[in-house]
Scaffold this active site. Structure first.
Site, mmCIF file in Angstrom:
data_model
loop_
_atom_site.group_PDB
_atom_site.id
_atom_site.type_symbol
_atom_site.label_atom_id
_atom_site.label_comp_id
_atom_site.label_asym_id
_atom_site.label_seq_id
_atom_site.Cartn_x
_atom_site.Cartn_y
_atom_site.Cartn_z
ATOM 1 N N LYS A 1 0.852 -1.198 0.000
ATOM 2 C CA LYS A 1 0.000 0.000 0.000
ATOM 3 C C LYS A 1 0.886 1.246 0.000
ATOM 4 C CE LYS A 1 -0.328 -0.107 5.062
ATOM 5 N NZ LYS A 1 -1.175 -0.519 6.196
ATOM 6 N N TYR B 1 14.786 30.825 6.726
ATOM 7 C CA TYR B 1 13.573 31.503 7.228
ATOM 8 C C TYR B 1 13.671 31.764 8.726
ATOM 9 C CZ TYR B 1 11.211 30.648 2.807
ATOM 10 O OH TYR B 1 10.857 30.652 1.484
#
Ligand SMILES: *Cc1c(COP(=O)(O)O)cnc(C)c1O
Length: 369
Positions: free
Chosen positions: A38, A264
């Site tokens: 999956k 940042y």
């Protein structure tokens, strides 16, 4: 030879096959392995991984949803495909048409499928303690429902452990007892419960074999990781190695003076003159943002701490220990010296989310080595 890419993941099909073989050996040949592919095989590429495992002898694979199963069928995968997340009404037709094997999660749904006269093999999930999916019906009700089926065939009964790696908890024994009650009632009614399966990677690794099984569903372990144990856990029953390594190239290398801000919010400010590098991968590629100021990559064989905030497309690292590296050189994000378990530990995540989080921009390259 290194590929001409900014960032890529190298996936070793040799290690994948060897992990599959180790797990098969640990459970013995009487137990079927249904490797879980999956979520694009936990980021490793579902089609390639499924092809490789099918050639290595996997007769079953497990996915979460019909969509994932259809992709495998359309790529020529012939193995049985168990759809663990069940099917919604609109998924019935494609599940049937593509020969997928759905897990059914309630007796009502089982009866409804039967009324639709689909000659379909399904597995029935029993909720034994996750409270997500699976029937919560009492054993007698399960027996009654199974006894009344005409077209649908329940080929197996399954459940899922919540805490198989935690030996300070009694939950595994409680879950096993609940599952056993259902299996016993089914047998006593003269019905065959078919295949029984309970274990994912942790249940297999830590020998939770009291959950009698004919099939196991390893996901994480196939990709090379065993969930970390808690309490007085025994040693794992098998060894596996990480299948995936992840690299990215330096875009820039520069010297900065003491006091220079990086990234940042200037979350890092150089305490001294230092050599730094900007790497072509960021949180959009799956580097956890929580590695900001805390994580490290491996540059030239040495730990290269992440400086300041991880950005969307870029991550800045300290190259003090690897001054020889130049723009264009590759660094290791995940590989020798830094595996998904370690990244998860630093980021406050789990190895599953680290692997599943590796983004689309990171090209997967398959190697036979
Ligand atoms: C994902 C999943 C697995 C595989 O779990 P791992 O811990 O990765 O081995 C097994 N069973 C079910 C029902 C799952 O959803």
């Amino acid at each position: 030879m290194e590929p001409e890419l900014r960032t890529w993941a190298e996936i070793s099909l040799l290690i994948l096959r060897s992990n599959f073989a180790s797990i098969q050996q640990a459970v013995g040949n009487s137990v079927t392995l249904a490797p879980v592919v999956k979520a694009d095989a936990y980021g490793h590429g579902a089609v390639q991984v499924s092809r490789t495992l099918e050639l290595a002898g996997a007769g079953w694979l497990a996915v979460s949803c019909v969509q994932e199963g259809v992709i495998l069928r359309e790529s020529g995968i012939g193995a049985r495909i168990l759809v663990m997340g069940g099917i919604l009404a609109f998924e019935r037709e494609p599940a049937y048409r593509h020969g997928l094997t759905p897990v059914v999660h309630s007796l009502e749904e089982l009866e409804e499928l039967d009324r639709a006269s689909l000659s379909l093999a399904v597995h029935l999930k029993v909720d034994t303690g996750m409270s997500r999916l699976g029937t919560m019906a009492r054993p007698a009700e399960v027996v009654q429902a199974l006894g009344g089926l005409r077209s649908v065939r329940v080929e197996g009964l399954m459940s899922h452990f919540a805490s198989a790696e935690d030996f300070s908890s009694g939950q595994t024994e409680e879950q096993t007892a609940l599952f056993d009650e259902v299996c016993k009632a089914v047998r006593e009614a003269g019905l065959s419960p078919g295949m029984l399966h309970f274990c994912s990677s942790s249940g297999i690794a830590y020998g939770r074999t009291s959950a009698r099984h004919s099939l196991v569903r390893p996901g994480l372990a196939i990709y090379g990781y065993i969930p970390a144990p808690a309490g007085a856990a025994p040693a794992p029953l098998f060894q596996v190695q990480p299948v995936l390594r992840w690299y990215a190239r330096l875009l820039n290398v520069r010297e900065i003076a003491a006091g220079t801000p990086v990234g940042y919010m200037a979350r890092f400010r150089a305490p001294r003159a230092m050599r730094i590098g900007t790497v072509a991968a960021g949180y959009a590629d799956g580097i956890p943002h929580r590695l900001s100021t805390r994580g490290s990559f491996i540059a030239g064989g040495c730990a290269a701490p992440i400086l300041g905030a991880v950005s969307m497309d870029l991550t800045t690292i300290d190259l003090t220990a690897a001054p020889q590296l130049q723009p264009g050189d590759a660094v290791t994000i995940l590989g020798e010296g830094m595996d998904a378990q370690q990244i998860a530990g630093i980021a406050g995540e789990i190895p599953y989310s680290v692997l599943c989080g590796i983004g689309n921009r990171v090209r997967r390259i398959y190697s036979e080595a």
